[in-house]
Scaffold this active site. Structure first.
Site, PDB file in Angstrom:
ATOM      1  CB  ALA A  32      -0.971  -0.005   1.188  1.00 18.70           C
ATOM      2  CG  HIS A  37       5.898   2.800   1.598  1.00 18.32           C
ATOM      3  ND1 HIS A  37       4.794   3.031   1.519  1.00 18.32           N
ATOM      4  CD2 HIS A  37       6.423   2.116   2.482  1.00 18.32           C
ATOM      5  CE1 HIS A  37       4.096   2.484   2.495  1.00 18.32           C
ATOM      6  NE2 HIS A  37       5.234   1.799   3.123  1.00 18.32           N
TER       7      HIS A  37
HETATM    8  P1  AMP Z   1       5.021   0.035   6.484  1.00 17.07           P
HETATM    9  O1  AMP Z   1       4.740  -0.475   4.973  1.00 17.07           O
HETATM   10  O2  AMP Z   1       4.200   0.669   6.866  1.00 17.07           O
HETATM   11  O3  AMP Z   1       5.490  -1.337   7.254  1.00 17.07           O
HETATM   12  O4  AMP Z   1       6.317   0.860   6.218  1.00 17.07           O
HETATM   13  C1  AMP Z   1       7.593   0.425   5.586  1.00 17.07           C
HETATM   14  C2  AMP Z   1       8.468   1.328   6.028  1.00 17.07           C
HETATM   15  O5  AMP Z   1       8.287   2.640   5.587  1.00 17.07           O
HETATM   16  C3  AMP Z   1       8.801   1.489   7.391  1.00 17.07           C
HETATM   17  O6  AMP Z   1      10.252   1.450   7.705  1.00 17.07           O
HETATM   18  C4  AMP Z   1       8.024   2.648   7.741  1.00 17.07           C
HETATM   19  O7  AMP Z   1       8.466   3.376   8.998  1.00 17.07           O
HETATM   20  C5  AMP Z   1       8.422   3.652   6.422  1.00 17.07           C
HETATM   21  N1  AMP Z   1       7.474   4.539   6.146  1.00 17.07           N
HETATM   22  C6  AMP Z   1       5.826   4.335   6.398  1.00 17.07           C
HETATM   23  N2  AMP Z   1       5.386   5.546   6.117  1.00 17.07           N
HETATM   24  C7  AMP Z   1       6.417   6.526   6.430  1.00 17.07           C
HETATM   25  C8  AMP Z   1       6.488   7.993   6.338  1.00 17.07           C
HETATM   26  N3  AMP Z   1       5.667   9.002   6.291  1.00 17.07           N
HETATM   27  N4  AMP Z   1       7.642   8.702   6.288  1.00 17.07           N
HETATM   28  C9  AMP Z   1       8.742   7.829   6.307  1.00 17.07           C
HETATM   29  N5  AMP Z   1       8.933   6.477   6.384  1.00 17.07           N
HETATM   30  C10 AMP Z   1       7.748   5.847   6.245  1.00 17.07           C
END
Ligand code: AMP
Length: 280
Positions: A32, A37
């Site tokens: 998503a 990301h």
């Molecule tokens: P997730 O798909 O939510 O598990 O996130 C994957 C990676 O993207 C993780 O290391 C999160 O901390 C990073 N991430 C998600 N949203 C953000 C954001 N708004 N800013 C920076 N990194 C993000």
């Protein structure tokens, strides 16, 4: 951009890069994908010759009753976004590829996994640590990138990589926010229009409170911040002022503090954090 589903397929491609002397970075995600990301992908591209992005909604980090089943899965759009941003390889393992039914090994990060998020979600970080350790063993990257959005996760994973002597450099990337301050998150898709309109109060309150704490206004600022969040419609799980490296409580402004929050708005649980830096 190539896309693989198996560990064997992944290894074949990474080995071919290695044979050519290319360096490799990994960006683990649950898909998503959004601009947040992509900031990780771009940071990875600056550090390494090739960037692998994994998309895996990891069942072991969700507790029963959490949102594993309804977590947004948007693989076609994810692929397009990654292509447009120049990622080299998309790794999308099935749950059965990641976890054999007979597998029993666990990775427990210790006390850091029991505080803040871990106090509310006691099994969460063991699941994160297990899947990230496996991803790091599967890809064997030189660099891995994680967002400060999940600040405690970043600290926990640094601990795991250090304790297990994993030969990888762990990098944290600053939070990417919408114009109104809300930290981008795949879970923002759960918000109703009314909740989305209320959500920026979370980041605004953090920012304001961090300024007060840095100026020595003390913990009274935290009490006021909680009241403001409740007034804006949030159920606050925690609002905590911590050391940025150890996540231990702070009572006086230091050079490396962090203010972390988790709060629920209707059915959606939001997390956010900001630095709290004492003026020199
Ligand atoms: P997730 O798909 O939510 O598990 O996130 C994957 C990676 O993207 C993780 O290391 C999160 O901390 C990073 N991430 C998600 N949203 C953000 C954001 N708004 N800013 C920076 N990194 C993000």
């Amino acid at each position: 951009m190539k896309s693989v589903r198996s560990v064997a397929g992944l290894r074949k491609i990474v080995h071919s890069w290695r044979a050519r002397g290319l360096s490799v970075a990994l960006v683990p995600t649950m898909g998503a994908l959004h601009e947040g990301h992509m900031t990780l992908v771009r940071a990875a591209q600056k550090k390494a010759d090739r960037v692998v992005v994994s998309v895996f909604v990891n069942p072991t980090q969700f507790a029963p009753g959490e949102d594993f089943d309804k977590y947004p899965r948007t693989l076609a759009a994810d692929k397009k976004l990654l292509e447009a941003n120049g990622a080299d390889l998309l790794y999308v393992p099935a749950v059965s590829e990641m976890y054999a039914p007979e597998a029993t090994t666990v990775v427990h990060p210790g006390p850091l996994a029991g505080i803040l998020e871990g106090a509310v979600r006691p099994t969460h970080f063991a699941g994160v640590a297990l899947v990230v350790t496996k991803l790091l063993m599967q890809v064997q990257p030189d660099h891995a990138f994680f967002g400060e959005k999940d600040y405690q996760q970043l600290i926990v994973l640094r601990r795991v990589a250090t304790d297990l002597d994993l030969p990888v450099a762990i990098h944290g990337v600053p939070i990417c926010r919408a114009a109104d301050g809300l930290a981008l998150s795949s879970r923002n898709a759960y918000l109703t229009a009314k909740e989305r309109a209320a959500a920026p109060a979370l980041a605004a309150t953090l920012k304001e409170t961090a300024t007060l704490l840095a100026a020595g206004k003390g913990t009274a600022a935290l009490t006021r911040a909680k009241a403001r969040l409740v007034k804006a419609g949030f159920d606050v799980d925690y609002l905590a002022w911590r050391d940025a490296d150890t996540l231990q409580p702070l009572t006086r402004a230091s050079r490396r503090g962090r203010l972390l929050v988790a709060a629920r708005l209707g059915q959606t649980r939001l997390i956010d954090n900001v630095p709290v830096r004492r003026k020199k």
